[in-house]
Design a protein around this motif. Structure first.
Motif, PDB file in Angstrom:
ATOM      1  N   ILE A  44       0.836  -1.202   0.000  1.00 42.80           N
ATOM      2  CA  ILE A  44       0.000   0.000   0.000  1.00 42.80           C
ATOM      3  C   ILE A  44       0.867   1.247   0.000  1.00 42.80           C
ATOM      4  CG2 ILE A  44      -1.612   1.327   1.432  1.00 42.80           C
ATOM      5  CD1 ILE A  44      -2.983  -1.263   2.155  1.00 42.80           C
ATOM      6  N   THR A  45       1.992   1.215   0.714  1.00 43.17           N
ATOM      7  CA  THR A  45       2.926   2.351   0.668  1.00 43.17           C
ATOM      8  C   THR A  45       3.424   2.581  -0.745  1.00 43.17           C
ATOM      9  OG1 THR A  45       3.610   1.892   2.949  1.00 43.17           O
ATOM     10  CG2 THR A  45       5.074   3.254   1.597  1.00 43.17           C
ATOM     11  N   LEU A  46       3.773   1.509  -1.449  1.00 43.46           N
ATOM     12  CA  LEU A  46       4.244   1.630  -2.828  1.00 43.46           C
ATOM     13  C   LEU A  46       3.163   2.205  -3.731  1.00 43.46           C
ATOM     14  CD1 LEU A  46       6.479   1.057  -4.912  1.00 43.46           C
ATOM     15  CD2 LEU A  46       5.510  -1.250  -5.179  1.00 43.46           C
ATOM     16  N   ILE A  47       1.920   1.734  -3.579  1.00 45.90           N
ATOM     17  CA  ILE A  47       0.813   2.251  -4.400  1.00 45.90           C
ATOM     18  C   ILE A  47       0.594   3.738  -4.138  1.00 45.90           C
ATOM     19  CG2 ILE A  47      -1.679   2.095  -4.805  1.00 45.90           C
ATOM     20  CD1 ILE A  47      -1.478  -0.888  -4.119  1.00 45.90           C
ATOM     21  N   ALA A  48       0.608   4.137  -2.863  1.00 48.49           N
ATOM     22  CA  ALA A  48       0.377   5.542  -2.512  1.00 48.49           C
ATOM     23  C   ALA A  48       1.488   6.436  -3.031  1.00 48.49           C
ATOM     24  CB  ALA A  48       0.245   5.675  -0.999  1.00 48.49           C
ATOM     25  N   VAL A  49       2.738   5.997  -2.922  1.00 51.89           N
ATOM     26  CA  VAL A  49       3.862   6.821  -3.397  1.00 51.89           C
ATOM     27  C   VAL A  49       3.824   6.952  -4.916  1.00 51.89           C
ATOM     28  CG1 VAL A  49       6.377   6.880  -3.597  1.00 51.89           C
ATOM     29  CG2 VAL A  49       5.320   6.301  -1.408  1.00 51.89           C
ATOM     30  N   CYS A  50       3.483   5.893  -5.611  1.00 49.49           N
ATOM     31  CA  CYS A  50       3.432   5.949  -7.074  1.00 49.49           C
ATOM     32  C   CYS A  50       2.319   6.865  -7.579  1.00 49.49           C
ATOM     33  CB  CYS A  50       3.235   4.545  -7.649  1.00 49.49           C
ATOM     34  SG  CYS A  50       4.658   3.454  -7.431  1.00 49.49           S
ATOM     35  N   LYS A  51       1.218   6.983  -6.854  1.00 51.45           N
ATOM     36  CA  LYS A  51       0.100   7.810  -7.289  1.00 51.45           C
ATOM     37  C   LYS A  51       0.187   9.241  -6.769  1.00 51.45           C
ATOM     38  CE  LYS A  51      -3.176   4.022  -7.869  1.00 51.45           C
ATOM     39  NZ  LYS A  51      -4.498   3.450  -7.526  1.00 51.45           N
ATOM     40  N   SER A  52       1.117   9.528  -5.852  1.00 55.11           N
ATOM     41  CA  SER A  52       1.209  10.868  -5.271  1.00 55.11           C
ATOM     42  C   SER A  52       1.574  11.953  -6.288  1.00 55.11           C
ATOM     43  CB  SER A  52       2.201  10.865  -4.109  1.00 55.11           C
ATOM     44  OG  SER A  52       3.482  10.451  -4.533  1.00 55.11           O
ATOM     45  N   PRO A  53       2.505  11.718  -7.278  1.00 58.82           N
ATOM     46  CA  PRO A  53       2.745  12.786  -8.261  1.00 58.82           C
ATOM     47  C   PRO A  53       1.508  13.152  -9.070  1.00 58.82           C
ATOM     48  CG  PRO A  53       4.514  11.163  -8.321  1.00 58.82           C
ATOM     49  CD  PRO A  53       3.437  10.590  -7.472  1.00 58.82           C
ATOM     50  N   TYR A  54       0.698  12.156  -9.420  1.00 54.55           N
ATOM     51  CA  TYR A  54      -0.540  12.437 -10.162  1.00 54.55           C
ATOM     52  C   TYR A  54      -1.487  13.279  -9.315  1.00 54.55           C
ATOM     53  CZ  TYR A  54      -4.851  11.571 -12.739  1.00 54.55           C
ATOM     54  OH  TYR A  54      -6.021  11.727 -13.431  1.00 54.55           O
ATOM     55  N   MET A  55      -1.594  12.964  -8.033  1.00 55.01           N
ATOM     56  CA  MET A  55      -2.454  13.729  -7.128  1.00 55.01           C
ATOM     57  C   MET A  55      -1.957  15.159  -6.981  1.00 55.01           C
ATOM     58  SD  MET A  55      -3.372  12.844  -3.152  1.00 55.01           S
ATOM     59  CE  MET A  55      -4.451  13.937  -2.200  1.00 55.01           C
ATOM     60  N   LEU A  56      -0.628  15.343  -6.903  1.00 56.24           N
ATOM     61  CA  LEU A  56      -0.053  16.683  -6.753  1.00 56.24           C
ATOM     62  C   LEU A  56      -0.334  17.551  -7.975  1.00 56.24           C
ATOM     63  CD1 LEU A  56       1.822  18.589  -5.114  1.00 56.24           C
ATOM     64  CD2 LEU A  56       3.742  17.587  -6.400  1.00 56.24           C
ATOM     65  N   LEU A  57      -0.053  17.027  -9.173  1.00 56.81           N
ATOM     66  CA  LEU A  57      -0.224  17.816 -10.392  1.00 56.81           C
ATOM     67  C   LEU A  57      -1.696  18.077 -10.689  1.00 56.81           C
ATOM     68  CD1 LEU A  57       2.495  16.127 -12.661  1.00 56.81           C
ATOM     69  CD2 LEU A  57       2.655  18.274 -11.399  1.00 56.81           C
TER      70      LEU A  57
ATOM     71  N   GLY B 299       0.492  14.292   3.428  1.00 58.97           N
ATOM     72  CA  GLY B 299      -0.388  13.802   4.481  1.00 58.97           C
ATOM     73  C   GLY B 299      -1.244  12.645   4.010  1.00 58.97           C
ATOM     74  N   ALA B 300      -1.703  12.697   2.743  1.00 57.40           N
ATOM     75  CA  ALA B 300      -2.494  11.589   2.200  1.00 57.40           C
ATOM     76  C   ALA B 300      -1.666  10.315   2.119  1.00 57.40           C
ATOM     77  CB  ALA B 300      -3.041  11.963   0.829  1.00 57.40           C
ATOM     78  N   VAL B 301      -0.393  10.457   1.727  1.00 53.97           N
ATOM     79  CA  VAL B 301       0.493   9.280   1.667  1.00 53.97           C
ATOM     80  C   VAL B 301       0.704   8.712   3.064  1.00 53.97           C
ATOM     81  CG1 VAL B 301       2.817   8.493   1.078  1.00 53.97           C
ATOM     82  CG2 VAL B 301       1.620  10.072  -0.447  1.00 53.97           C
ATOM     83  N   MET B 302       0.941   9.607   4.042  1.00 51.25           N
ATOM     84  CA  MET B 302       1.137   9.141   5.415  1.00 51.25           C
ATOM     85  C   MET B 302      -0.127   8.469   5.959  1.00 51.25           C
ATOM     86  SD  MET B 302       4.189   9.554   6.359  1.00 51.25           S
ATOM     87  CE  MET B 302       3.876   9.137   8.062  1.00 51.25           C
ATOM     88  N   ALA B 303      -1.291   9.053   5.632  1.00 49.74           N
ATOM     89  CA  ALA B 303      -2.551   8.439   6.074  1.00 49.74           C
ATOM     90  C   ALA B 303      -2.720   7.052   5.454  1.00 49.74           C
ATOM     91  CB  ALA B 303      -3.723   9.341   5.700  1.00 49.74           C
ATOM     92  N   SER B 304      -2.313   6.900   4.201  1.00 49.80           N
ATOM     93  CA  SER B 304      -2.398   5.587   3.557  1.00 49.80           C
ATOM     94  C   SER B 304      -1.479   4.580   4.244  1.00 49.80           C
ATOM     95  CB  SER B 304      -2.034   5.704   2.073  1.00 49.80           C
ATOM     96  OG  SER B 304      -2.899   6.594   1.403  1.00 49.80           O
TER      97      SER B 304
END
Length: 585
Positions: free
Chosen positions: A200-213, A252-257
């Motif tokens: 789940i950490t890997l999934i959240a980190v991989c999707k975080s750039p898309y969420m940021l942009l 924060g979303a990544v940390m919550a995940s």
């Protein structure tokens, strides 16, 4: 207010709005700096005193109630005692730190928000409100927070623990832990944490750039066009702050995940224990990755589906496959087609959603209206009011019976009008479209809707409705209930048993509702208001003898009945309410 059309018009509107925005922001910051020390001290010192002062009492009483609980087995009591020990040890530190954070955040941000809200549409004397709003009101609300915490610790906690201590086992069977399944469940829970946390950490980190942009793109687009959150003046500072702090929100979303992955993986132990199967626990571990992936895709509007398989991990629940996000997307698209909303539309133009606090205000307004009638009839006595003012639990007739009676009148009226929701006395209707989107509200709304449908199906007669109302109001006082029942005609035994069950269920729902802190505060205001009305109309209750009180009450009952009839004749919608008042009085 419509946003400007075209790039140049939008840019000019933005440049013209910036000085106005910065001036309000500076004023709000100054007010926040001046107010937040007082709010910080009130909330921190008040909450800390309550938490630390009652900690020993809560600890002793918690262990005592667990030990005396009739519906818990010995092994489960031992496990609960261990779990409660962790909560009790961490509660003072968590409560004090939470009070500090809330005190600083609320004390600083509330004046800023009130400053921008003061220049909203329809406000008079904007300049004066810009300087005054959010100062004294913020301090008063901080005192209310301390009072609500006091109500939770003094009233709600002891009410919940008394239920745990006194309630009998359901169907005569106690709750107990099956020890033979514990080792396998613990192994599956540990394996679930070991698999889910890194994945789940890997999934959240991989999707975080898309969420940021994607977040930045949406926020900048709304900023230039004065759309979305930037359209409402009160939301502008927070929307502007969101642009600057969006990277922190993504982090924060990544940390919550990551934090949620521990609980998501450990839940495999619960599945293995419930299903009595290690295989089902392993299926859940793999399926939880698919559920998280699908949920994150749905939140970020990414293509639905997941690369992880999803297996059936519960025997009695059919497999839904990878259709979770697909169904959510289809449901969202259908909603958008039925109710297309412009991104430039104001928040105020969206279908209004009823607020839980407004509904509570309406409930206690109805309690006051019905309470005045019952005081005039002598059903609610001076002893009930005195007991409610002196005793922390209050009179059961006032604290539970009167709110339950008011809710019952709403249910009966909604059933008669064949409404799909709940029709209030002011002709507003609570439906699935405008109901508060709040999980806590669902705990009460859904059971009330089921109870309303059952009442509608039973087609109660006028005598049965009167008996139902008496049972709901006086269920906590057997003597007065017996006295009133002796004056009414006997009912069919089956109907009587059914109504008794409905009354107990409605009182149970109302008792759960009474444990929330803001409800307790409103109940105390209701008792104070009823007591003041008695003193104004009849003078001091100690100086009036019983016959004079009875005569005055009957006169007031006739007067209130006549006024109710006159008010009901003014509008066609209140005819049934008038008949109900006549039946009671």
């Amino acid at each position: 207010m419509e946003p400007p059309k075209g790039f140049l018009a939008s840019l000019w509107s933005l440049l013209r709005f910036l000085p106005f925005f910065l001036g309000l922001l500076l004023l709000g910051i100054v007010k926040g700096v001046l107010v937040f020390p007082f709010v910080f001290l009130i909330m921190t010192l008040g909450n800390s005193a309550i938490i630390l002062g009652l900690w020993l009492t809560h600890a002793v009483w918690t262990y005592y109630c667990i030990a005396r609980a009739k519906q818990l087995g010995p092994v489960l009591k031992f496990v609960l005692a261990i779990g409660v020990s962790i909560i009790l040890v961490s509660w003072p530190l968590t409560g004090i730190i939470g009070s500090i954070i809330v005190g600083v955040g609320y004390g600083f941000l509330a004046p800023i928000m009130a400053t921008f809200d003061a220049v909203g549409e329809g406000k008079a004397n904007n300049l004066m409100h810009c300087f005054l709003d959010g100062t004294w009101s913020t301090i008063k609300r901080s005192c209310t927070v301390v009072r609500d915490l006091k109500d939770v610790c003094f009233y709600s906690y002891f009410s919940i623990m008394d239920d745990l201590r006194l309630r009998d086992p359901p169907n005569g069977e106690i709750y107990e832990i099956r020890l033979c399944y514990i080792p396998g469940a613990c192994m599956i829970g540990l394996l679930g944490v070991m698999v889910d946390v890194p994945m789940i950490t890997l999934i959240a980190v991989c999707k975080s750039p898309y969420m940021l942009l994607k977040g930045w793109k949406r926020l900048f687009h709304d900023l230039i066009g004065r759309e979305g959150p930037f359209l409402e003046t009160a939301c502008v500072p927070f929307a502007g702050l969101a642009i600057l702090l969006w990277p922190l929100a993504v982090a924060g979303a990544v940390m919550a995940s990551i934090i949620s992955s521990f609980f998501l993986g450990a839940y495999a132990a619960v599945i293995a224990y419930q299903e009595e199967s290690v295989k089902m626990g392993l299926a859940y571990i793999v399926s939880s990755l698919s559920m998280f992936d699908e949920y994150s895709n749905d939140v970020l509007d990414m293509p639905e589906g997941s690369c992880f398989p999803r297996y059936q991990y519960q025997k009695n629940v059919p497999l839904r496959g990878n259709s979770f996000s697909t169904h959510s997307s289809i449901r969202r698209e259908n909603q958008d087609q039925k109710n297309p909303l412009s991104r430039a539309s104001s928040f105020k133009d969206i279908i209004p959603e009823l607020k839980p606090l407004k509904l509570l205000d309406h409930l206690f307004s109805e309690c006051k209206r019905h309470g005045e009638i019952m005081i005039a009839e002598g059903i609610i006595t001076h002893e009930d009011i005195k007991e409610s003012r002196l005793n922390k639990g209050g009179s059961r007739i006032l604290s539970i019976g009167l709110p339950a009676y008011s809710i019952l009148q709403t249910l009966l009226f909604s059933a008669k009008t064949d409404s799909d929701g709940l029709v209030l006395s002011d002709n507003n209707e609570i439906t699935t479209e405008n109901r508060p989107k709040d999980t806590i509200f669902d705990w009460f709304f859904d059971p009330l809707m089921i109870l309303k449908e059952q009442i509608k199906a039973d087609h109660f007669s006028e005598e049965e409705e009167q008996y139902f109302s008496k049972m709901v109001l006086l269920l906590g006082d057997s003597k007065r209930l017996k006295k009133l029942n002796a004056q009414s005609q006997p009912l069919d035994e089956r109907k009587q048993v059914e109504i008794d069950a409905f009354a107990r269920r409605l009182q149970g729902i109302t008792k759960s509702l009474s444990r929330y802190p803001t409800v307790r505060r409103r109940f105390e205001d209701l008792v104070k208001s009823l007591s003041e009305d008695l003193e104004k109309k009849f003078g001091s209750t100690d100086s009036v003898n019983g016959s004079q009180v009875s005569q005055n009450l009957k006169s007031f009952a006739r007067l209130f009945s006549q006024k109710s009839i006159q008010m009901s004749r003014s509008t066609e919608d209140n005819c049934e309410t008038s008949q109900l008042v006549n039946d009671i009085v």
